[in-house]
Design an enzyme around this catalytic site. Structure first.
Site, mmCIF file in Angstrom:
data_model
loop_
_atom_site.group_PDB
_atom_site.id
_atom_site.type_symbol
_atom_site.label_atom_id
_atom_site.label_comp_id
_atom_site.label_asym_id
_atom_site.label_seq_id
_atom_site.Cartn_x
_atom_site.Cartn_y
_atom_site.Cartn_z
ATOM 1 N N ASN A 7 0.878 -1.168 0.000
ATOM 2 C CA ASN A 7 0.000 0.000 0.000
ATOM 3 C C ASN A 7 0.916 1.217 0.000
ATOM 4 O O ASN A 7 1.498 1.568 1.023
ATOM 5 C CB ASN A 7 -0.880 -0.046 1.254
ATOM 6 N N ARG A 99 -2.503 -1.928 -3.562
ATOM 7 C CA ARG A 99 -3.736 -1.180 -3.362
ATOM 8 C C ARG A 99 -3.678 0.055 -4.254
ATOM 9 O O ARG A 99 -2.716 0.821 -4.193
ATOM 10 C CB ARG A 99 -3.848 -0.759 -1.905
ATOM 11 N N HIS A 188 -13.137 2.731 -0.038
ATOM 12 C CA HIS A 188 -13.111 1.679 0.999
ATOM 13 C C HIS A 188 -13.723 0.380 0.490
ATOM 14 O O HIS A 188 -14.192 -0.456 1.270
ATOM 15 C CB HIS A 188 -13.909 2.075 2.267
ATOM 16 N N GLY A 219 -13.286 4.642 10.380
ATOM 17 C CA GLY A 219 -11.925 4.898 10.826
ATOM 18 C C GLY A 219 -11.680 6.388 10.715
ATOM 19 O O GLY A 219 -12.623 7.180 10.789
ATOM 20 N N ARG A 250 -12.600 15.408 8.087
ATOM 21 C CA ARG A 250 -13.372 15.739 6.874
ATOM 22 C C ARG A 250 -14.823 16.013 7.235
ATOM 23 O O ARG A 250 -15.401 15.324 8.070
ATOM 24 C CB ARG A 250 -13.326 14.571 5.880
ATOM 25 N N PHE A 293 -11.253 9.815 17.389
ATOM 26 C CA PHE A 293 -12.504 9.465 18.053
ATOM 27 C C PHE A 293 -12.311 9.104 19.527
ATOM 28 O O PHE A 293 -13.129 9.451 20.370
ATOM 29 C CB PHE A 293 -13.173 8.296 17.316
ATOM 30 N N ARG A 294 -11.209 8.386 19.807
ATOM 31 C CA ARG A 294 -10.960 7.984 21.191
ATOM 32 C C ARG A 294 -10.811 9.213 22.087
ATOM 33 O O ARG A 294 -11.336 9.265 23.192
ATOM 34 C CB ARG A 294 -9.694 7.127 21.251
ATOM 35 N N GLY A 342 -15.387 1.545 14.485
ATOM 36 C CA GLY A 342 -16.407 0.491 14.433
ATOM 37 C C GLY A 342 -16.009 -0.731 15.245
ATOM 38 O O GLY A 342 -16.849 -1.379 15.869
ATOM 39 N N ASN A 344 -13.855 -0.715 17.838
ATOM 40 C CA ASN A 344 -13.500 -0.444 19.240
ATOM 41 C C ASN A 344 -14.503 0.358 20.056
ATOM 42 O O ASN A 344 -14.508 0.251 21.275
ATOM 43 C CB ASN A 344 -12.158 0.292 19.295
ATOM 44 N N GLU A 393 -8.113 -5.745 4.765
ATOM 45 C CA GLU A 393 -7.988 -5.366 3.354
ATOM 46 C C GLU A 393 -6.806 -6.064 2.689
ATOM 47 O O GLU A 393 -6.858 -6.423 1.517
ATOM 48 C CB GLU A 393 -7.845 -3.846 3.241
HETATM 49 P P1 AMP Z 1 -8.470 3.587 11.501
HETATM 50 O O1 AMP Z 1 -8.376 4.718 10.514
HETATM 51 O O2 AMP Z 1 -9.334 2.448 11.037
HETATM 52 O O3 AMP Z 1 -7.147 3.139 12.037
HETATM 53 O O4 AMP Z 1 -9.245 4.170 12.787
HETATM 54 C C1 AMP Z 1 -8.761 5.247 13.522
HETATM 55 C C2 AMP Z 1 -9.855 5.777 14.442
HETATM 56 O O5 AMP Z 1 -10.265 4.743 15.338
HETATM 57 C C3 AMP Z 1 -9.394 6.947 15.285
HETATM 58 O O6 AMP Z 1 -10.392 7.954 15.316
HETATM 59 C C4 AMP Z 1 -9.256 6.321 16.664
HETATM 60 O O7 AMP Z 1 -9.434 7.241 17.720
HETATM 61 C C5 AMP Z 1 -10.371 5.304 16.630
HETATM 62 N N1 AMP Z 1 -10.165 4.314 17.692
HETATM 63 C C6 AMP Z 1 -9.147 3.420 17.798
HETATM 64 N N2 AMP Z 1 -9.261 2.723 18.951
HETATM 65 C C7 AMP Z 1 -10.357 3.199 19.596
HETATM 66 C C8 AMP Z 1 -11.007 2.898 20.826
HETATM 67 N N3 AMP Z 1 -10.537 1.956 21.657
HETATM 68 N N4 AMP Z 1 -12.123 3.570 21.141
HETATM 69 C C9 AMP Z 1 -12.623 4.520 20.312
HETATM 70 N N5 AMP Z 1 -12.052 4.859 19.135
HETATM 71 C C10 AMP Z 1 -10.942 4.210 18.779
#
Ligand code: AMP
Length: 416
Positions: A7, A99, A188, A219, A250, A293-294, A342, A344, A393
């Protein structure tokens, strides 16, 4: 038989070497800051692969890496290293899968890389200026280092090629579509394809025939896909990955009429507007705290009202899309959550499932909060079901790569 999955981004290359007999990654890693003097190479060998390193092995190296060719040379050196290599030499790599973000209207399935395919990828540069040139750099660098090893391009847009015209056309003057290919493509696709197929396996209905499914890839980038009878019939990202859901930075959907107004009031150039919509909006824009998000959830727990609002807007937009797709498909049998959020965030999943009870979903609180990995998070009695399915993926790319090179002749580009 081993397949290398690459990738390639503008300054980062991520890779996995997958043993196809077991479908397990034997080694994986990434090279970051390509083009800089302090580029970083992180390489991991999976446990159980090297007899003298039964728990696996990891190294990180900081060194100048001039370009993508130099980066892939490093990757190959690590994979074939005398002590920690997972293959004796590069001839053990049967094929390489890449990819590629945008296939445009012509590259609608995985194809063996030929001169014609590269020309077609170049023809889509203006549709994905941040991604496709970097993807092609990775392909060309690999070609130069592994001459004769078959290479396959797997497109993020391809799964959505089955969208009907009513879903992919914009209500703009038709000439804009004909002249400039401005339509909805969706992204995606590899992830939506993987989790929908996997759901079919889990349900014992591998073709998903007769089922209406909504897959949510949540994500940093986020999109929803309506999967009817196993095929994508609509998805929330459009001409670019900006449309649809609220994402980390975004905006997702905004009234297009607001944009020229903002440009005039803030004296923004088109590039500045693009940057505002892609990098300074979404969760970050609303909360003023973070696009992660976390962190939003953590601040919400501490009582921050803007973080709470960002969470609630994210959930509301997603819920509207799922409801809209249930209407588009004429029903809903299952929802799948994947991607970092999704997989976590039990809070987000819980809110969505509870708020969609009217569609026949009944949350299993324990499975949602305490469960781990791939699982159903609705009760036995729930009419529709909701699932967590971690995406993979790389595995889809590896499988497609193997299947494509096993076809006798390189496939012609559809429409040619
Ligand atoms: P990705 O692009 O698929 O790696 O996802 C990244 C996003 O997932 C970020 O916004 C992270 O804060 C969120 N994320 C990862 N782990 C957690 C968690 N334990 N709880 C809530 N959001 C999470």
């Amino acid at each position: 038989m081993k397949v290398l999955v690459i990738n390639s981004g503008s300054s980062t290359i991520k890779y996995q070497l997958i043993e196809m007999d077991t479908e397990q990654a034997v080694a994986a890693g990434r090279v970051e800051r390509i083009g800089y003097d302090d580029a970083q190479h992180q390489h991991l060998v999976a446990p159980g692969v090297l007899p003298h390193k039964p728990d696996g092995y990891e190294f990180r190296e900081v060194a100048p890496v001039l370009d993508h060719t130099a980066a892939i040379r490093r990757v190959l050196a690590a994979l074939t290293h005398r002590e920690i290599g997972v293959v004796r030499d590069a001839t053990e790599i049967a094929a390489v899968g890449h990819r590629v973000v945008h296939g445009g209207e012509k590259l609608t399935r995985s194809v063996r890389v030929t001169e014609e395919v590269k020309r077609e990828i170049r023809a889509t540069f203006d549709l994905a200026p941040l991604h496709n040139p970097a993807n092609l750099l990775g392909i060309e660098a690999t070609e130069s280092l592994l001459p004769g090893v078959p290479q396959v391009a797997v497109f993020d847009t391809a799964f959505h090629a089955t969208m009907p015209r009513v879903a992919y056309l914009y209500a703009l003057p038709y000439v804009i579509y004909k002249r400039h290919r401005v339509r909805r493509y969706g992204f995606h696709g590899t992830s939506h394809r993987y989790v929908s197929r996997r759901l079919g396996e889990l349900l014992g209905r591998p073709s998903l025939e007769g089922l209406n499914v909504v897959t949510c890839h949540l994500g940093n980038g986020a999109s929803v896909c309506a999967v009817k009878d196993g095929r994508s019939v609509d998805t929330s990202m459009g001409f670019t990955p900006l449309e649809g859901l609220i994402m980390g930075t975004r905006s997702g959907d905004v009234d297009p009429g607001a944009l020229p107004y903002i440009m005039a009031r803030e004296e923004l150039t088109p590039a500045e507007l693009n940057s505002m919509l892609n990098k300074h909006s979404g969760l970050l824009g609303i909360s003023g705290i973070s696009g992660d998000f976390r962190e939003i959830e953590e601040e919400m727990e501490r009582g921050d009202s803007r973080a709470r609002e960002a969470f609630e807007m994210f959930e509301y937009r997603l819920r509207k899309y799922i409801g809209g797709y249930a209407a588009a498909m004429g029903g809903l049998d299952a929802i799948v959550f994947t991607g970092g959020i999704g997989e976590n965030s039990w809070r987000l999943r819980g809110a969505i499932v509870r708020n969609l009870a009217f569609l026949g979903l009944e949350l299993d609180e324990d499975a949602n909060v305490a469960g781990r990995g791939e699982r159903r998070i609705t009760t036995e009695g729930s009419r529709a079901s909701a699932w967590v399915i971690p995406t993979n993926e790389e595995l889809v790319i590896a499988r497609d790569t193997l299947a494509t090179v096993q076809e006798a002749e390189p496939a012609a580009i559809p429409g040619r």
